[in-house]
Design a protein around this motif. Structure first.
Motif, PDB file in Angstrom:
ATOM      1  N   LEU A   3       0.907  -1.238   0.467  1.00 58.30           N
ATOM      2  CA  LEU A   3      -0.011   0.249  -0.097  1.00 58.30           C
ATOM      3  C   LEU A   3       1.232   1.176   0.047  1.00 58.30           C
ATOM      4  O   LEU A   3       1.664   0.945   0.569  1.00 58.30           O
ATOM      5  N   ARG A   4       0.641   1.905  -1.172  1.00 60.72           N
ATOM      6  CA  ARG A   4       1.772   3.300  -1.198  1.00 60.72           C
ATOM      7  C   ARG A   4       0.441   4.172  -1.140  1.00 60.72           C
ATOM      8  O   ARG A   4       0.363   4.915  -2.379  1.00 60.72           O
ATOM      9  N   VAL A   5       0.062   4.824  -0.015  1.00 65.76           N
ATOM     10  CA  VAL A   5      -0.979   5.628   0.719  1.00 65.76           C
ATOM     11  C   VAL A   5      -0.555   7.150   1.454  1.00 65.76           C
ATOM     12  O   VAL A   5       0.319   6.811   2.494  1.00 65.76           O
ATOM     13  N   ARG A   6      -0.237   8.185   0.312  1.00 64.04           N
ATOM     14  CA  ARG A   6       0.088   9.573   1.461  1.00 64.04           C
ATOM     15  C   ARG A   6      -1.076  10.209   2.122  1.00 64.04           C
ATOM     16  O   ARG A   6      -1.468  10.917   1.193  1.00 64.04           O
ATOM     17  N   SER A   7      -1.905   9.765   3.069  1.00 65.26           N
ATOM     18  CA  SER A   7      -2.582   9.925   3.444  1.00 65.26           C
ATOM     19  C   SER A   7      -2.302  10.678   4.488  1.00 65.26           C
ATOM     20  O   SER A   7      -1.091  10.843   5.072  1.00 65.26           O
ATOM     21  N   PRO A   8      -3.028  11.866   5.329  1.00 66.87           N
ATOM     22  CA  PRO A   8      -2.220  12.968   6.525  1.00 66.87           C
ATOM     23  C   PRO A   8      -2.102  11.908   7.891  1.00 66.87           C
ATOM     24  O   PRO A   8      -1.686  12.819   8.559  1.00 66.87           O
ATOM     25  N   PHE A   9      -2.293  10.593   7.774  1.00 64.29           N
ATOM     26  CA  PHE A   9      -1.311  10.180   8.894  1.00 64.29           C
ATOM     27  C   PHE A   9       0.060  10.162   8.788  1.00 64.29           C
ATOM     28  O   PHE A   9       0.376   9.797   9.811  1.00 64.29           O
ATOM     29  N   TYR A  10       0.401   9.714   7.163  1.00 69.38           N
ATOM     30  CA  TYR A  10       1.506   9.948   7.415  1.00 69.38           C
ATOM     31  C   TYR A  10       2.328  11.337   8.048  1.00 69.38           C
ATOM     32  O   TYR A  10       3.517  11.000   8.326  1.00 69.38           O
ATOM     33  N   LYS A  11       1.959  12.070   7.525  1.00 68.54           N
ATOM     34  CA  LYS A  11       3.124  13.631   8.156  1.00 68.54           C
ATOM     35  C   LYS A  11       2.568  12.914   9.487  1.00 68.54           C
ATOM     36  O   LYS A  11       3.892  13.588  10.642  1.00 68.54           O
ATOM     37  N   ILE A  12       1.073  12.542  10.242  1.00 70.13           N
ATOM     38  CA  ILE A  12       0.739  13.088  11.658  1.00 70.13           C
ATOM     39  C   ILE A  12       2.284  11.984  12.150  1.00 70.13           C
ATOM     40  O   ILE A  12       2.753  12.566  13.871  1.00 70.13           O
ATOM     41  N   CYS A  13       2.108  10.510  12.270  1.00 71.52           N
ATOM     42  CA  CYS A  13       2.615   9.769  12.903  1.00 71.52           C
ATOM     43  C   CYS A  13       4.855   9.537  11.761  1.00 71.52           C
ATOM     44  O   CYS A  13       5.257   9.574  12.683  1.00 71.52           O
ATOM     45  N   TYR A  14       5.049  10.216  10.670  1.00 66.63           N
ATOM     46  CA  TYR A  14       6.449   9.915  10.732  1.00 66.63           C
ATOM     47  C   TYR A  14       7.091  10.828  10.698  1.00 66.63           C
ATOM     48  O   TYR A  14       8.175  10.730  10.818  1.00 66.63           O
ATOM     49  N   VAL A  15       6.243  12.358  10.297  1.00 64.01           N
ATOM     50  CA  VAL A  15       6.756  13.845  10.357  1.00 64.01           C
ATOM     51  C   VAL A  15       7.105  14.092  11.463  1.00 64.01           C
ATOM     52  O   VAL A  15       8.332  14.560  12.083  1.00 64.01           O
ATOM     53  N   ASN A  16       6.258  13.351  12.920  1.00 62.84           N
ATOM     54  CA  ASN A  16       6.072  14.191  14.192  1.00 62.84           C
ATOM     55  C   ASN A  16       5.853  13.722  15.245  1.00 62.84           C
ATOM     56  O   ASN A  16       5.074  13.292  15.460  1.00 62.84           O
ATOM     57  N   TYR A  59      -7.706   1.388  -0.155  1.00 63.39           N
ATOM     58  CA  TYR A  59      -7.702   0.747   0.746  1.00 63.39           C
ATOM     59  C   TYR A  59      -8.302  -0.756   0.392  1.00 63.39           C
ATOM     60  O   TYR A  59      -7.728  -1.940   1.289  1.00 63.39           O
ATOM     61  N   MET A  60      -9.161  -0.879  -0.296  1.00 63.64           N
ATOM     62  CA  MET A  60     -10.402  -1.255  -0.056  1.00 63.64           C
ATOM     63  C   MET A  60      -9.934  -2.719  -1.344  1.00 63.64           C
ATOM     64  O   MET A  60      -9.453  -4.601  -1.471  1.00 63.64           O
ATOM     65  N   THR A  61      -9.221  -2.064  -2.227  1.00 61.60           N
ATOM     66  CA  THR A  61      -8.608  -3.252  -3.255  1.00 61.60           C
ATOM     67  C   THR A  61      -7.152  -3.679  -2.103  1.00 61.60           C
ATOM     68  O   THR A  61      -6.711  -4.707  -2.183  1.00 61.60           O
ATOM     69  N   TYR A  62      -6.139  -2.831  -1.566  1.00 62.31           N
ATOM     70  CA  TYR A  62      -5.583  -3.982  -0.452  1.00 62.31           C
ATOM     71  C   TYR A  62      -6.148  -4.760  -0.106  1.00 62.31           C
ATOM     72  O   TYR A  62      -5.185  -6.098   0.661  1.00 62.31           O
ATOM     73  N   TYR A  63      -6.903  -4.862   1.106  1.00 64.27           N
ATOM     74  CA  TYR A  63      -8.267  -5.466   0.996  1.00 64.27           C
ATOM     75  C   TYR A  63      -8.555  -6.658   0.992  1.00 64.27           C
ATOM     76  O   TYR A  63      -8.316  -8.214   1.297  1.00 64.27           O
ATOM     77  N   MET A  64      -8.809  -6.448  -0.281  1.00 68.43           N
ATOM     78  CA  MET A  64      -9.253  -8.520  -0.991  1.00 68.43           C
ATOM     79  C   MET A  64      -8.397  -8.819  -1.196  1.00 68.43           C
ATOM     80  O   MET A  64      -8.261  -9.985  -1.580  1.00 68.43           O
ATOM     81  N   GLU A  65      -6.998  -8.123  -1.899  1.00 69.11           N
ATOM     82  CA  GLU A  65      -5.487  -8.481  -1.391  1.00 69.11           C
ATOM     83  C   GLU A  65      -5.220  -9.839  -0.828  1.00 69.11           C
ATOM     84  O   GLU A  65      -5.053 -10.758  -0.906  1.00 69.11           O
ATOM     85  N   LEU A  66      -5.666  -8.897   0.604  1.00 74.40           N
ATOM     86  CA  LEU A  66      -5.380  -9.744   1.541  1.00 74.40           C
ATOM     87  C   LEU A  66      -6.056 -10.958   1.514  1.00 74.40           C
ATOM     88  O   LEU A  66      -6.035 -12.634   2.146  1.00 74.40           O
ATOM     89  N   ARG A  67      -6.798 -10.335   1.579  1.00 74.02           N
ATOM     90  CA  ARG A  67      -8.230 -11.693   1.114  1.00 74.02           C
ATOM     91  C   ARG A  67      -8.595 -12.708   0.832  1.00 74.02           C
ATOM     92  O   ARG A  67      -7.830 -13.625   1.030  1.00 74.02           O
TER      93      ARG A  67
END
Length: 125
Positions: A3-16, A59-67
């Motif tokens: 999964l290569r999503v640059r979500s807002p969480f990336y900035k929160i969790c990894y940058v700060n 996310y749904m594509t990733y979830y389906m691949e995991l399943r």
């Protein structure tokens, strides 16, 4: 698949990462109202993520691949289990035939694909 999503969480969790406060994070995950700047930022990022259709598709594509991967692994495990079960059944049948003197040790070992000594050791004869 990665999964290569640059979500807002990336900035929160990894940058700060220094802004992380574990108890505040647990409260936010537990559904409590955000307290403090960091958890408010996470709550805002969650709202943005919920509205982002591209992110949902990824996310749904990733979830389906995991399943699918999980289902393939389970089917492979079931097939291996059935194969082992059939082999154990054959070996027990051969062992029983030798014990009841309906089949010679030599013939049973040949049918099992092992030496007489190994079969004798396996069958505890």
């Amino acid at each position: 698949m990665r999964l290569r999503v640059r979500s807002p969480f990336y900035k929160i969790c990894y940058v700060n990462p220094r802004e992380c406060k574990p108890q505040a994070q647990r409260d936010a995950i537990g559904g409590k109202a955000p307290k403090g700047k960091f958890t408010e930022t996470i709550a805002d990022a969650v709202e943005v993520a919920k509205e982002n259709k591209e992110m949902k598709v990824e996310y749904m594509t990733y979830y389906m691949e995991l399943r699918r991967s999980e289902e393939r692994g389970m089917e492979k495990g079931r097939e291996e289990g059935r194969k082992e079960g059939r082999m154990e059944g054959r070996m027990e049948a051969l062992k029983s035939l030798v014990a009841s003197k309906l089949l010679s040790l030599k013939d049973a070992a040949a049918a099992a694909g092992m030496s007489e000594e190994k079969f004798k050791e396996f069958a505890d004869l």
